[in-house]
Design a protein around this motif. Structure first.
Motif, PDB file in Angstrom:
ATOM      1  N   HIS A  96       7.097  19.944   3.531  1.00 15.00           N
ATOM      2  CA  HIS A  96       7.611  20.300   2.229  1.00 15.00           C
ATOM      3  C   HIS A  96       6.770  19.790   1.041  1.00 15.00           C
ATOM      4  O   HIS A  96       6.565  18.717   0.997  1.00 15.00           O
ATOM      5  N   LEU A  97       6.421  20.744   0.188  1.00 16.61           N
ATOM      6  CA  LEU A  97       5.859  20.144  -1.216  1.00 16.61           C
ATOM      7  C   LEU A  97       6.790  20.575  -2.240  1.00 16.61           C
ATOM      8  O   LEU A  97       7.451  21.820  -2.291  1.00 16.61           O
ATOM      9  N   TRP A  98       7.282  19.660  -3.170  1.00 16.86           N
ATOM     10  CA  TRP A  98       8.245  19.902  -4.095  1.00 16.86           C
ATOM     11  C   TRP A  98       7.592  19.563  -5.405  1.00 16.86           C
ATOM     12  O   TRP A  98       6.876  18.586  -5.703  1.00 16.86           O
ATOM     13  N   ARG A  99       8.196  20.411  -6.600  1.00 15.75           N
ATOM     14  CA  ARG A  99       7.634  19.833  -7.947  1.00 15.75           C
ATOM     15  C   ARG A  99       8.915  20.485  -8.822  1.00 15.75           C
ATOM     16  O   ARG A  99       9.390  21.319  -8.736  1.00 15.75           O
ATOM     17  N   TYR A 100       9.491  19.390  -9.404  1.00 17.35           N
ATOM     18  CA  TYR A 100      10.736  19.450 -10.293  1.00 17.35           C
ATOM     19  C   TYR A 100       9.946  20.093 -11.564  1.00 17.35           C
ATOM     20  O   TYR A 100       9.079  19.537 -12.341  1.00 17.35           O
ATOM     21  N   GLN A 101      10.823  21.103 -12.097  1.00 17.70           N
ATOM     22  CA  GLN A 101      10.411  21.769 -13.116  1.00 17.70           C
ATOM     23  C   GLN A 101      10.754  21.303 -14.515  1.00 17.70           C
ATOM     24  O   GLN A 101      10.085  21.658 -15.457  1.00 17.70           O
ATOM     25  N   GLY A 102      11.371  20.116 -14.609  1.00 14.20           N
ATOM     26  CA  GLY A 102      11.295  19.269 -15.879  1.00 14.20           C
ATOM     27  C   GLY A 102      10.826  17.867 -15.977  1.00 14.20           C
ATOM     28  O   GLY A 102       9.667  18.080 -15.178  1.00 14.20           O
ATOM     29  N   ASP A 103      11.113  17.060 -16.578  1.00  9.28           N
ATOM     30  CA  ASP A 103      10.323  15.856 -16.733  1.00  9.28           C
ATOM     31  C   ASP A 103      10.617  15.011 -15.456  1.00  9.28           C
ATOM     32  O   ASP A 103      11.944  14.985 -15.194  1.00  9.28           O
ATOM     33  N   PHE A 104       9.935  14.590 -14.722  1.00  8.70           N
ATOM     34  CA  PHE A 104       9.950  13.849 -13.378  1.00  8.70           C
ATOM     35  C   PHE A 104       8.826  12.662 -13.488  1.00  8.70           C
ATOM     36  O   PHE A 104       7.728  12.745 -13.681  1.00  8.70           O
ATOM     37  N   PRO A 105       9.707  11.456 -13.398  1.00 13.40           N
ATOM     38  CA  PRO A 105       8.533  10.377 -13.490  1.00 13.40           C
ATOM     39  C   PRO A 105       7.868  10.027 -12.355  1.00 13.40           C
ATOM     40  O   PRO A 105       8.337  10.533 -11.139  1.00 13.40           O
ATOM     41  N   LEU A 106       6.733   9.558 -12.598  1.00 15.18           N
ATOM     42  CA  LEU A 106       5.790   9.253 -11.513  1.00 15.18           C
ATOM     43  C   LEU A 106       5.496   7.694 -11.849  1.00 15.18           C
ATOM     44  O   LEU A 106       5.315   7.347 -12.657  1.00 15.18           O
ATOM     45  N   PRO A 107       4.990   7.033 -10.556  1.00 13.82           N
ATOM     46  CA  PRO A 107       4.600   5.701 -10.648  1.00 13.82           C
ATOM     47  C   PRO A 107       3.276   5.773 -11.557  1.00 13.82           C
ATOM     48  O   PRO A 107       2.381   6.751 -11.284  1.00 13.82           O
ATOM     49  N   PRO A 108       3.004   4.587 -12.357  1.00 13.70           N
ATOM     50  CA  PRO A 108       1.400   4.783 -13.013  1.00 13.70           C
ATOM     51  C   PRO A 108       0.362   4.530 -11.773  1.00 13.70           C
ATOM     52  O   PRO A 108       0.739   4.005 -10.627  1.00 13.70           O
TER      53      PRO A 108
END
Length: 135
Positions: A96-108
């Motif tokens: 599965h691939l997921w994308r949250y439609q709000g702000d979602f933090p990612l590591p730098p």
């Protein structure tokens, strides 16, 4: 997530059904064919893919191709490894691939590695600056 018209441009995708919050079909990626389901309800964009041959699990490259078919270049998507008490595995070779439609933090990026055009020194400098390392 891309629009249905954009998704349909991938010639190796046969769309079987479309609903108001996604669709499903058959896709050919690399050396295998499989089922693909996508949706964008509940605050999440989601794509799952399952090769028909149960002894095949999609590779990183396969999932990257899938990401490019269904998501915009500027959208970050994730694969999730939840805590074991939350595991769901209805189809062993389905990913599965997921994308949250709000702000979602990612590591730098500096935490992940050296990007094209950067040096190790550049990455170390970024890390030191963000971690407030004093030398």
């Amino acid at each position: 997530m891309k629009t249905l018209d954009e998704i349909k441009k991938y010639t190796r995708l046969h769309v079987d059904r479309v609903a108001e919050d996604g669709g499903c079909g058959i896709i050919h990626i690399g050396i295998w064919d499989g089922s693909v389901i996508w949706s964008f309800g509940g605050g999440w964009d989601h794509v799952s893919v399952c090769p028909f041959k149960r002894n095949i699990t999609p590779t990183w490259d396969d999932m990257t191709k899938l990401k490019r078919i269904f998501f915009e270049d500027n959208e970050a998507v994730i694969q999730i490894h939840p805590q074991e008490s939350e595991y769901v595995n209805n189809m062993p070779n389905c990913l599965h691939l997921w994308r949250y439609q709000g702000d979602f933090p990612l590591p730098p990026a500096w935490m992940i590695g050296v990007r094209k055009g950067e040096s190790v020194a550049d990455v170390l400098k970024q890390a030191n600056e963000e971690l407030n390392v004093v030398r």
